[in-house]
Structure formats: structure tokens, C-alpha cells
Design a protein around this motif. Structure first.
Motif, PDB file in Angstrom:
ATOM      1  N   VAL A   1       0.601  -1.220   0.128  1.00 13.60           N
ATOM      2  CA  VAL A   1      -0.093  -0.143  -0.091  1.00 13.60           C
ATOM      3  C   VAL A   1       0.906   1.223  -0.228  1.00 13.60           C
ATOM      4  CG1 VAL A   1      -1.947  -1.132   1.246  1.00 13.60           C
ATOM      5  CG2 VAL A   1      -0.063  -0.005   2.628  1.00 13.60           C
ATOM      6  N   PRO A   2       0.345   2.345  -0.419  1.00 12.13           N
ATOM      7  CA  PRO A   2       1.092   3.691  -0.415  1.00 12.13           C
ATOM      8  C   PRO A   2       1.505   3.959   1.034  1.00 12.13           C
ATOM      9  CG  PRO A   2      -0.671   4.054  -1.590  1.00 12.13           C
ATOM     10  CD  PRO A   2      -1.004   2.512  -1.122  1.00 12.13           C
ATOM     11  N   ASN A   3       2.806   4.338   1.027  1.00 12.36           N
ATOM     12  CA  ASN A   3       3.185   5.015   2.164  1.00 12.36           C
ATOM     13  C   ASN A   3       2.903   6.407   2.442  1.00 12.36           C
ATOM     14  OD1 ASN A   3       4.899   5.272   4.561  1.00 12.36           O
ATOM     15  ND2 ASN A   3       6.862   5.111   3.672  1.00 12.36           N
ATOM     16  N   THR A   4       1.858   6.567   2.871  1.00 15.84           N
ATOM     17  CA  THR A   4       1.385   7.954   3.040  1.00 15.84           C
ATOM     18  C   THR A   4       0.901   8.395   4.577  1.00 15.84           C
ATOM     19  OG1 THR A   4      -0.939   7.322   2.622  1.00 15.84           O
ATOM     20  CG2 THR A   4       0.329   8.320   0.729  1.00 15.84           C
ATOM     21  N   SER A   5       0.560   7.413   5.458  1.00 17.18           N
ATOM     22  CA  SER A   5       0.125   7.672   6.834  1.00 17.18           C
ATOM     23  C   SER A   5       0.661   6.558   7.516  1.00 17.18           C
ATOM     24  CB  SER A   5      -1.190   8.183   6.701  1.00 17.18           C
ATOM     25  OG  SER A   5      -1.866   8.235   8.068  1.00 17.18           O
ATOM     26  N   MET A   6       1.342   6.714   8.657  1.00 19.89           N
ATOM     27  CA  MET A   6       1.362   5.627   9.850  1.00 19.89           C
ATOM     28  C   MET A   6      -0.037   5.377  10.401  1.00 19.89           C
ATOM     29  SD  MET A   6       4.446   4.347   9.692  1.00 19.89           S
ATOM     30  CE  MET A   6       4.930   3.791  11.351  1.00 19.89           C
ATOM     31  N   VAL A   7      -0.571   6.592  10.729  1.00 19.92           N
ATOM     32  CA  VAL A   7      -1.986   6.090  11.296  1.00 19.92           C
ATOM     33  C   VAL A   7      -3.081   5.402  10.622  1.00 19.92           C
ATOM     34  CG1 VAL A   7      -4.119   7.327  12.306  1.00 19.92           C
ATOM     35  CG2 VAL A   7      -1.797   8.418  12.562  1.00 19.92           C
ATOM     36  N   LYS A   8      -2.995   5.742   9.223  1.00 21.09           N
ATOM     37  CA  LYS A   8      -3.906   4.825   8.508  1.00 21.09           C
ATOM     38  C   LYS A   8      -3.359   3.349   8.420  1.00 21.09           C
ATOM     39  CE  LYS A   8      -5.381   6.635   4.519  1.00 21.09           C
ATOM     40  NZ  LYS A   8      -5.749   7.139   3.039  1.00 21.09           N
ATOM     41  N   GLU A   9      -2.136   3.325   8.200  1.00 19.98           N
ATOM     42  CA  GLU A   9      -1.549   1.837   8.109  1.00 19.98           C
ATOM     43  C   GLU A   9      -1.790   1.227   9.243  1.00 19.98           C
ATOM     44  OE1 GLU A   9       2.868  -0.032   7.843  1.00 19.98           O
ATOM     45  OE2 GLU A   9       2.429   1.755   6.755  1.00 19.98           O
ATOM     46  N   LYS A  10      -1.712   1.797  10.643  1.00 18.09           N
ATOM     47  CA  LYS A  10      -2.018   1.043  11.857  1.00 18.09           C
ATOM     48  C   LYS A  10      -3.392   0.517  11.859  1.00 18.09           C
ATOM     49  CE  LYS A  10      -0.911  -0.060  16.366  1.00 18.09           C
ATOM     50  NZ  LYS A  10      -2.276  -0.485  16.745  1.00 18.09           N
TER      51      LYS A  10
ATOM     52  N   SER B   1       3.391  -5.296  10.096  1.00 16.67           N
ATOM     53  CA  SER B   1       3.622  -4.216   9.551  1.00 16.67           C
ATOM     54  C   SER B   1       4.446  -3.273  10.417  1.00 16.67           C
ATOM     55  CB  SER B   1       2.469  -3.305   9.174  1.00 16.67           C
ATOM     56  OG  SER B   1       1.474  -2.819  10.391  1.00 16.67           O
ATOM     57  N   LEU B   2       5.103  -2.143   9.881  1.00 17.05           N
ATOM     58  CA  LEU B   2       5.820  -1.047  10.542  1.00 17.05           C
ATOM     59  C   LEU B   2       5.084  -0.399  11.349  1.00 17.05           C
ATOM     60  CD1 LEU B   2       8.856  -0.610  10.844  1.00 17.05           C
ATOM     61  CD2 LEU B   2       8.445   1.368   9.300  1.00 17.05           C
ATOM     62  N   ALA B   3       3.920   0.052  11.106  1.00 22.36           N
ATOM     63  CA  ALA B   3       3.037   0.870  11.935  1.00 22.36           C
ATOM     64  C   ALA B   3       2.395   0.043  13.220  1.00 22.36           C
ATOM     65  CB  ALA B   3       1.779   1.218  10.938  1.00 22.36           C
ATOM     66  N   GLY B   4       2.351  -1.140  12.835  1.00 25.81           N
ATOM     67  CA  GLY B   4       1.957  -2.022  14.067  1.00 25.81           C
ATOM     68  C   GLY B   4       3.022  -2.567  14.957  1.00 25.81           C
ATOM     69  N   THR B   5       4.118  -2.342  14.583  1.00 34.02           N
ATOM     70  CA  THR B   5       5.216  -2.915  15.324  1.00 34.02           C
ATOM     71  C   THR B   5       6.024  -1.830  16.165  1.00 34.02           C
ATOM     72  OG1 THR B   5       5.842  -4.435  13.543  1.00 34.02           O
ATOM     73  CG2 THR B   5       7.587  -4.104  15.311  1.00 34.02           C
ATOM     74  N   ILE B   6       6.232  -0.439  15.647  1.00 36.03           N
ATOM     75  CA  ILE B   6       6.712   0.567  16.392  1.00 36.03           C
ATOM     76  C   ILE B   6       5.632   0.917  17.482  1.00 36.03           C
ATOM     77  CG2 ILE B   6       7.540   2.891  15.904  1.00 36.03           C
ATOM     78  CD1 ILE B   6       8.434   2.485  13.209  1.00 36.03           C
ATOM     79  N   PRO B   7       6.169   1.063  18.722  1.00 36.18           N
ATOM     80  CA  PRO B   7       5.386   1.563  19.783  1.00 36.18           C
ATOM     81  C   PRO B   7       5.023   3.102  19.311  1.00 36.18           C
ATOM     82  CG  PRO B   7       7.425   0.649  20.603  1.00 36.18           C
ATOM     83  CD  PRO B   7       7.637   0.713  19.054  1.00 36.18           C
ATOM     84  N   GLU B   8       3.692   3.357  19.947  1.00 41.95           N
ATOM     85  CA  GLU B   8       3.160   4.797  19.740  1.00 41.95           C
ATOM     86  C   GLU B   8       4.042   5.743  20.258  1.00 41.95           C
ATOM     87  OE1 GLU B   8      -0.804   5.174  20.745  1.00 41.95           O
ATOM     88  OE2 GLU B   8      -1.413   3.277  19.983  1.00 41.95           O
ATOM     89  N   GLY B   9       4.013   6.797  19.587  1.00 42.99           N
ATOM     90  CA  GLY B   9       5.022   8.066  19.933  1.00 42.99           C
ATOM     91  C   GLY B   9       6.338   8.016  19.385  1.00 42.99           C
ATOM     92  N   ILE B  10       6.823   6.963  18.750  1.00 43.81           N
ATOM     93  CA  ILE B  10       8.274   6.741  18.307  1.00 43.81           C
ATOM     94  C   ILE B  10       8.130   6.926  16.864  1.00 43.81           C
ATOM     95  CG2 ILE B  10      10.173   5.206  18.185  1.00 43.81           C
ATOM     96  CD1 ILE B  10       9.481   4.061  20.640  1.00 43.81           C
ATOM     97  N   PRO B  11       8.618   8.039  16.479  1.00 40.38           N
ATOM     98  CA  PRO B  11       8.693   8.317  15.041  1.00 40.38           C
ATOM     99  C   PRO B  11       9.573   7.374  14.123  1.00 40.38           C
ATOM    100  CG  PRO B  11      10.424   9.780  16.202  1.00 40.38           C
ATOM    101  CD  PRO B  11       9.708   8.995  17.126  1.00 40.38           C
ATOM    102  N   GLU B  12       9.449   7.062  13.045  1.00 40.10           N
ATOM    103  CA  GLU B  12       9.995   5.957  12.283  1.00 40.10           C
ATOM    104  C   GLU B  12      11.395   6.580  11.575  1.00 40.10           C
ATOM    105  OE1 GLU B  12       9.415   4.431   7.707  1.00 40.10           O
ATOM    106  OE2 GLU B  12       8.113   5.281   8.432  1.00 40.10           O
ATOM    107  N   LYS B  13      11.560   7.694  11.737  1.00 44.49           N
ATOM    108  CA  LYS B  13      13.139   8.422  11.398  1.00 44.49           C
ATOM    109  C   LYS B  13      14.116   7.960  12.254  1.00 44.49           C
ATOM    110  CE  LYS B  13      10.897  12.738   9.009  1.00 44.49           C
ATOM    111  NZ  LYS B  13      10.887  14.009   9.075  1.00 44.49           N
ATOM    112  N   ILE B  14      13.926   7.962  13.582  1.00 43.53           N
ATOM    113  CA  ILE B  14      14.822   7.594  14.375  1.00 43.53           C
ATOM    114  C   ILE B  14      15.538   5.971  14.263  1.00 43.53           C
ATOM    115  CG2 ILE B  14      14.176   9.307  15.998  1.00 43.53           C
ATOM    116  CD1 ILE B  14      13.208   7.152  17.990  1.00 43.53           C
TER     117      ILE B  14
END
Length: 773
Positions: free
Chosen positions: A431-440, A457-470
Motif C-alpha cells: 500500500v502507499p506509504n502516506t500515513s502511519m496512522v492509516k496503516e496502523k 507491519s511497521l506501523a503495528g510494530t513501532i510503539p506509539e509515539g516513536i517516529p520512524e525516522k529515528i
């Protein structure tokens, strides 16, 4: 003038001699050069065959517009196309299972291992672990893990990783999945096909020894076919990669189907030698006389294979091209190389002659004629149920019929894993990588489905509040790129069932509700679903086209509208009966095999009908009674039909009994049984059809004779006219009296005037002579 006319005459004579110098003369006179060319071709083919790859993934043959193929292409562009496997270890404790998981994850070529420790801390004390929450991954002392590899299923790195995992787990390891199937197929196919080919050669050699009249003839037949097979295998380098189906059946089918061409040529050569002709004259005449039969037989078979190339599911193109090319190579080998070998070894064939071991088939002709109406009644009784049953078979379409076949280690391991943990298959959403919220939100929606085992999925794996960039790119690249996200959905279904297809449809609907555009669903189940919808639509088109193509060849060969219908009916009835058997026995059948064998059986066995029909038309010119003609036809045709049919039957059943791969074994079973039924239909059904159609056939024959007589009369007129012109030309040649030439060139009036003008001159001369005397 004389010299000019002589030069012109010599040039005309030389031109006529050049015209008479045909390709047959080249074949006969340049035999040694032809042998050298084929020797070079064989050496090059052996080398090039080593560079031909074999593909085991059926989804590769989907057209680019198929939804699953679009998803595969997009995923491969963004993330690559990783192989997958499922591994069970046991009996082990929970902590031992964790140790196995960690060691498997460290193996070179393994990208990700999905297990219970992704959601549960397995190092907690037993009282803090809820085993019900992890029963999809660990229960009763066994642990199951889902493996994703760095490269594809067929990659050497993936195979190496599987080998390391098998060494690591030892007797406690059980393996299944597409990567494991590919590895198993790769290891077993070469061995099994070699065994099937060796058994086929031995059995065919025995049949040829029984049906021929020389011990050396089978050796030469097999040598010619062996050379053709090697060249065909080598020229597969044109494609670069061939399917596992093509690799498995092409060589043995080429041997079985193309053997007839060399038999035709040798039989005609033997007859010419029996007339007292020298070897060169005999082989020249044999090529001329057998060429129409060989080319007609080859054309019907080639059409049956070429039609497969028109399938939208392109494995048909792969198989059809290789098989059609094999027939063309066989024809070239028989027509160019075999004459040279016959001239070289003709004496050896004669020295090793023996009496025929086959009985006279005169009695069979009598039996066939007596039971003709009984056979017709039985066929009419069962043909409609057979036609209906063939479309009601239980079909398989995807990879499930490949490596994990009953009797294989992969199949046994699969039963063990599915028996303890249930079925599991991976569906991939891109799917398009446009929104982590929508992906979650999409991940949670998919995870709530009762048949979904897990969603990653990455959105379902990363704890809330932690940005993907780090998070390091190396950790996120498996699930995210700049443009797309990948979601891995494990469902508790098989890879091919109505329920699996329903699950895929529902998942697709949910994904499209979140991402209406530029979203893709792919994986084994969606690919199988697309294969089913495409290949079932291919069948009617391919089957109809093969019938029309073969019928056109027969029409051109016989110049008849009735004969194609009579010839095709027994073969089509045989196809119906062959394909109906699995329905009545409760067997599943690979739909691809259904299409392939339908075309192959028609193209390869219609020659039997053509041979008998041709012999019947010859017999009717000799015998005015239909009964006597049909008895003679059956007795004359039976040996050739039984020889060819038995060879094809043995080739098919050889694959069936030797191969542990369900797809290959099933294909062989259909081929062997189809050839046998075709032989029976031609020997018992075709004679009654010929007698019933006899009035129409004789009417057509009378018209053809009348047309031929008219044509011959026209030819004779042309010859007479040419002869008259030739005589006039001879009379005008140098050395003829000048007065005679002038007289023939002038009309009667001019000739009379010239004679009158000459007459006075002649009288004066006479008077002068008389006066002188």
C-alpha cells in the motif's frame, strides 16, 4: 550463327539440369557434411543445455495485467521478492525453541523469523506466560516459526539457508513452504526424469525389437531421436528459463511422439531396396515417397503444441514452444541425418535381419468388423456422460500440486505441521506509504479477522509515539520504502480452497477501503486465484483452435470435407473418456495437465486415424466390397498403430510410476491412458465410421478422379503444344535449306509469288544451256 545457336542450346540444357537438382540430391550427396554439422550441433547443445534454468513458480507465468502479478511486480520493485518457509521443531521446551529461533535468524540468507517472542516475553516464569496466547506458535512441546528469506524461493542463497536450518534442527526439524518445495523439486526432478527416461528407452527398444525386422534398426532409431532430443534441449537456451513441467516431460514426449517419422522413412527405404534399387536410388525414392506422410504427421502434432502457445497463462507458451521445436528438430534430423546413416549402415541393417515376431492381424480385422455396431452402441451410450463428467472434475491450479506431493518428505512434514498448528499462508498487501496512522488502523482491522493468525507491519510494530525516522533504515527496509508499505498477513487457510479465496477477497476489500488506489494484494493464494480464473478461460479457446488446426491439416492432406470429421471423432471421443476417468475414480487433476494433454492427445494420436483412413481409401480402390476393404485396412494398419501407441503409453506411464511429484505423475498418467484409449478408439470405432461414411467418401473420390483426369488432359494438351513448338524450333535450326525456311516463314500467297518470280529466271538459264550445247 551456328556457334551462337549451339551456345544457347547448351545453356538451356544446363538450366534444366540445375532445376532437376533438388534438396533431396543435397541430402543424399552431401551426407558426410551433414553428419559433421549434426556432430557440431550436438556438442554445442550439450554445452548450452547446462545454462538453461528451470523455474518452479507458477505465478511467474501470470500475465502482467493479472492483479496478483501486478502486486508481485510492484513488490519486487520496492522490496524484492523474498522466499518463505515454515519450520517446526520439537519436542523442545519453550526456552529451547527460543534458542533455535535465534540461531535460525543468524543464518546467512534469513531475513526475518516470526515466532511467539514477537508478542510474548518467553523468558518470564511459567506462571506469567499464558500458553493460550502463544498456541499458534508453541504447544505440546513443539514450536513453529515463519521464515522470510533475503532472496527468492529458487535462490542458491535460500537453498543454502534451508540446508543450514536442516542441519541445525536435525531429526527435530520439519519444513514446508514454497522455498522448501522448490528445493525438493530441484533435487528430485533431475533424478526421477533420468530414471523415467532410461526406463522409457529400454522399454521402447524392446518394443522396436519386437515390431521391426532387424536388430540394428532400434539402435539407429534411438540414436536419431537421441540426437534430436539433445539439440532440442540445447536450443532451449533461446528461452533462457523453462518451466519445471517443460523440463520434466519434453524429452520423453519428443522421443515417443517423433519416433514415427524415422519408422516411416526406414519402412519406405526397405521397400525400395526390396525392388532391387541400389542404396542411393532407394534412399532418394524413399525420401520422395515418405515425405508427404512425414510432413503431414508432423504438422498435426506441431499444431497441437503451437496452440498451447496462445494461452494467456504463459506456461503454455513455454511448453508449447519447446515441444513444437522438438518436433521440428526431429523432422530435420530424420530427413537430413537419417538418410546418410541409412547409406552408411544399410548393409549392417541387412546383416542383422530377423523374422518378424508379430503375428498377422488378419484375425483382428475380422473381429473389428463383427463387433462394429456393438462398439458404436457402447460409445454412443457413454460419450455424453463422459463429456459431462470431464468438466466436473476436481481440479487443482496452483503450487500445491508441485513439491508437496504424497510420498515426498515435504508432504509428510507438511502434514505434521498442519496437524499440530493448523494451516498457515502468507498474503502480502503493498500500500502507499502516506500515513502511519492509516496503516496502523488497517493493521488492526486485519488482525481482528477470525481467520488471520498474525499481521506484521511497521506501523503495528513501532510503539506509539516513536517516529520512524529515528529507527535505522536497515530495520525498516523490509516493511517500508519511500513510496510503499508492505503488510504481511498470515491466514489460517490452505493455499487453494474456496475458503482461502473468500478470505483473500475479504482482505482485498478491506485494504481497498483504506487505500482505494495504488494498493496491491499478492501471495500464493491470490496468485492461485488468478491462475484459476485465467486458465479456465483458456481451455475452450485452446481446445477449439487445436481441433480446427488439425482438421485443416487433414483437409489439405486428403482434399476432402468428410475425412477430417471422420478422422477427428475417434480422437475426441478418446479425449472425453480419458478426462472423465478422474471424475469417476475421485481423483484430483491439475487443470494445466487437463489442457496440455487434451491438445497433446489430439495432435499426437490423430496420426493413427489418418493412417487407417489413408489405408482404407487405398483398399477401396482395390476391393469393391466395404467389408473386405475394412478387414484389410485393420490388418494392415494395426501393427503401426499399436507400435506408436504403445510407445506413447509407456512414456506416459513411465512418468506416472517414477515421479513423486503429483503434477508430473498426473500428467504422465493422462498421457499414457489417453494414448491407450486413442488406440482402442481408432482400431474399433473408426472402422465403423468409415463404413458408414463410405458412400460420401466414394462420391468425393469419384469427383477427385474426374478432376484429376481433366487436369491430366490439360497437361497432355500443353505437352502436345510444346512438342509442336519444339519441332518448329528444330526445323529452324542452322543447316536447314534456305528456301525451305523461307517457305515455312511465308504464307501461301507470298510463297507462290516468289516461286513465280523465280520460274522465268530458271527458263532463261535452261535456254542458254541448250544453245551452248
Amino acid at each position: 550463327m551456328k556457334r551462337v545457336m549451339a551456345v544457347k542450346t547448351r545453356k538451356i540444357r544446363e538450366k534444366k539440369q540445375k532445376k532437376r537438382f533438388s534438396m533431396v540430391d543435397v541430402i543424399v550427396q552431401k551426407g558426410r557434411w551433414i553428419e559433421k554439422i549434426f556432430a557440431i550441433a550436438v556438442i554445442l547443445s550439450v554445452i548450452s543445455a547446462c545454462f538453461v534454468h528451470v523455474n518452479y513458480d507458477l505465478s511467474e507465468y501470470l500475465p502482467d495485467w493479472a492483479p496478483a502479478k501486478e502486486g508481485l511486480n510492484r513488490m519486487e520493485e520496492e522490496f524484492g521478492y523474498p522466499g518463505t518457509a515454515r519450520v517446526m521443531v520439537g519436542p523442545v521446551t519453550l526456552y529451547e525453541a527460543k534458542a533455535y529461533k535465534d540461531r535460525i535468524a543468524e543464518i546467512d540468507g534469513v531475513d526475518m523469523v516470526m515466532w511467539a517472542d514477537t508478542t510474548t516475553d518467553v523468558y518470564n516464569a511459567n506462571i506469567f506466560i499464558n500458553y493460550d496466547d502463544i498456541q499458534d506458535y508453541y504447544k505440546d512441546g513443539y514450536a513453529v516459526m515463519d521464515i522470510i528469506f533475503e532472496e527468492g524461493d529458487s535462490s542458491s542463497l535460500t537453498k543454502s539457508a534451508i540446508n543450514e536450518m536442516q542441519t541445525l534442527t536435525g531429526d527435530k526439524g520439519y519444513f514446508m513452504g514454497s522455498a522448501v518445495q522448490n528445493k525438493s523439486l530441484n533435487e528430485t526432478l533431475m533424478r526421477e526424469i533420468s530414471i523415467a527416461m532410461a526406463l522409457g528407452v529400454v522399454m521402447i527398444a524392446v518394443i522396436l525389437c519386437l515390431t521391426t525386422t532387424s536388430w540394428f534398426e532400434p539402435v539407429m532409431f534411438l540414436m536419431v531421436m537421441g540426437i534430436a532430443i539433445i539439440i532440442n534441449m540445447g536450443t532451449n537456451l533461446i528461452l533462457g528459463t523453462i518451466s519445471f513441467l517443460t523440463f520434466s516431460v519434453a524429452s520423453i514426449l519428443q522421443l515417443a511422439v517423433a519416433m514415427d517419422y524415422s519408422v516411416f522413412l526406414l519402412d519406405m527405404f526397405t521397400k525400395e531396396r526390396a525392388k532391387g534399387n541400389d542404396p542411393v536410388t532407394a534412399i532418394t525414392n524413399a525420401i520422395h515417397k515418405s515425405l508427404p506422410s512425414i510432413l503431414a504427421s508432423g504438422a498435426t502434432t506441431i499444431i497441437g503444441f503451437v496452440v498451447l502457445m496462445l494461452m494467456r497463462f504463459s506456461i503454455g507458451k513455454d511448453l508449447g514452444f519447446v515441444l513444437a521445436k522438438g518436433i521440428v528438430v526431429s523432422l530435420i534430423t530424420v530427413l537430413f541425418l537419417m538418410p546418410s546413416l541409412l547409406l552408411r549402415w544399410g548393409d549392417r541393417i541387412k546383416r542383422t535381419e530377423h523374422k518378424s515376431f508379430m503375428p498377422s492381424f488378419h484375425g483382428l480385422g475380422q473381429v473389428v468388423y463383427r463387433v462394429r455396431y456393438v462398439v458404436l452402441g457402447v460409445v454412443l451410450l457413454f460419450v455424453v456422460p463422459a463429456f459431462t463428467a470431464q468438466n466436473m472434475n476436481s481440479f487443482t491450479f496452483g503450487n500445491s500440486a508441485l513439491g508437496s506431493s504424497p510420498g515426498t518428505k515435504v508432504y509428510e512434514d507438511e502434514q505434521q505441521i498442519n496437524g499440530r498448528f493448523g494451516k498457515s499462508n502468507l498474503i502480502l498487501a503493498v500500500v502507499p506509504n502516506t500515513s502511519m496512522v492509516k496503516e496502523k488502523d488497517l493493521t488492526d482491522a486485519l488482525d481482528d479477522l477470525y481467520y488471520v493468525k498474525s499481521v506484521t507491519s511497521l506501523a503495528g510494530t513501532i510503539p506509539e509515539g516513536i517516529p520512524e525516522k529515528i529507527i535505522p533504515k536497515s530495520a525498516t527496509s523490509l516493511l517500508h520504502t519511500d513510496n510503499y508499505s508492505r503488510i504481511m498477513i498470515y491466514v489460517k487457510t490452505s493455499d487453494e480452497s474456496d475458503f482461502a479465496f473468500q478470505c483473500t477477497n475479504e482482505i482485498t476489500s478491506i485494504v481497498r477501503s483504506y487505500y482505494p488506489e495504488d494498493s496491491y494484494i499478492t501471495g500464493v493464494i491470490p496468485s492461485t486465484q488468478d491462475i484459476k480464473s485465467i486458465i479456465t478461460a483458456d481451455y475452450n479457446f485452446v481446445n477449439l483452435l487445436s481441433i480446427l488446426g488439425v482438421g485443416l491439416v487433414v483437409l489439405i492432406s486428403f482434399k476432402s470435407l468428410i475425412i477430417p470429421i471422420v478422422v477427428l471423432i475417434p480422437i475426441e471421443v478418446a479425449v472425453f473418456f480419458n478426462m472423465a476417468v478422474p471424475y469417476f475414480t475421485g481423483e484430483s487433476m491439475l487443470y494445466m495437465g487437463y489442457i496440455i494433454v487434451s491438445c497433446l492427445q489430439l495432435g499426437a494420436t490423430v496420426d493413427y486415424s489418418i493412417l487407417m483412413t489413408n489405408n482404407y481409401m487405398d483398399a477401396r480402390r482395390t476391393y469393391p466390397e466395404k467389408a473386405r476393404a475394412i478387414k484389410h485396412t485393420v490388418s494392415r494398419s494395426a501393427l503401426s498403430i499399436l507400435t506408436s501407441g504403445t510407445i506413447l503409453t509407456i512414456a506416459g506411464y513411465g512418468l506416472y510410476f517414477v515421479s513423486s511429484v503429483a503434477a508430473i505423475g498426473g500428467l504422465g498418467h493422462l498421457i499414457g491412458r489417453g494414448a491407450l484409449i486413442s488406440v482402442l478408439m481408432v482400431l474399433f470405432l473408426l472402422p465403423v465410421l468409415l463404413t458408414m461414411a463410405d458412400p460420401l467418401l466414394m462420391k468425393e473420390e469419384a469427383k477427385k478422379i474426374k478432376i484429376e483426369e481433366t487436369r491430366q488432359a490439360m497437361k497432355q494438351k500443353k505437352r502436345d503444344l510444346k512438342e509442336q513448338m519444339k519441332q518448329k524450333t528444330v526445323q529452324m535450326m542452322p543447316g536447314q535449306p534456305k528456301k525451305k525456311m523461307e517457305a515455312e516463314q511465308m504464307g501461301p500467297v507470298k510463297q507462290d509469288k516468289k516461286m513465280e518470280a523465280q520460274q522465268p529466271s530458271k527458263n532463261i538459264e535452261d535456254e542458254v544451256k541448250e544453245n551452248e550445247k
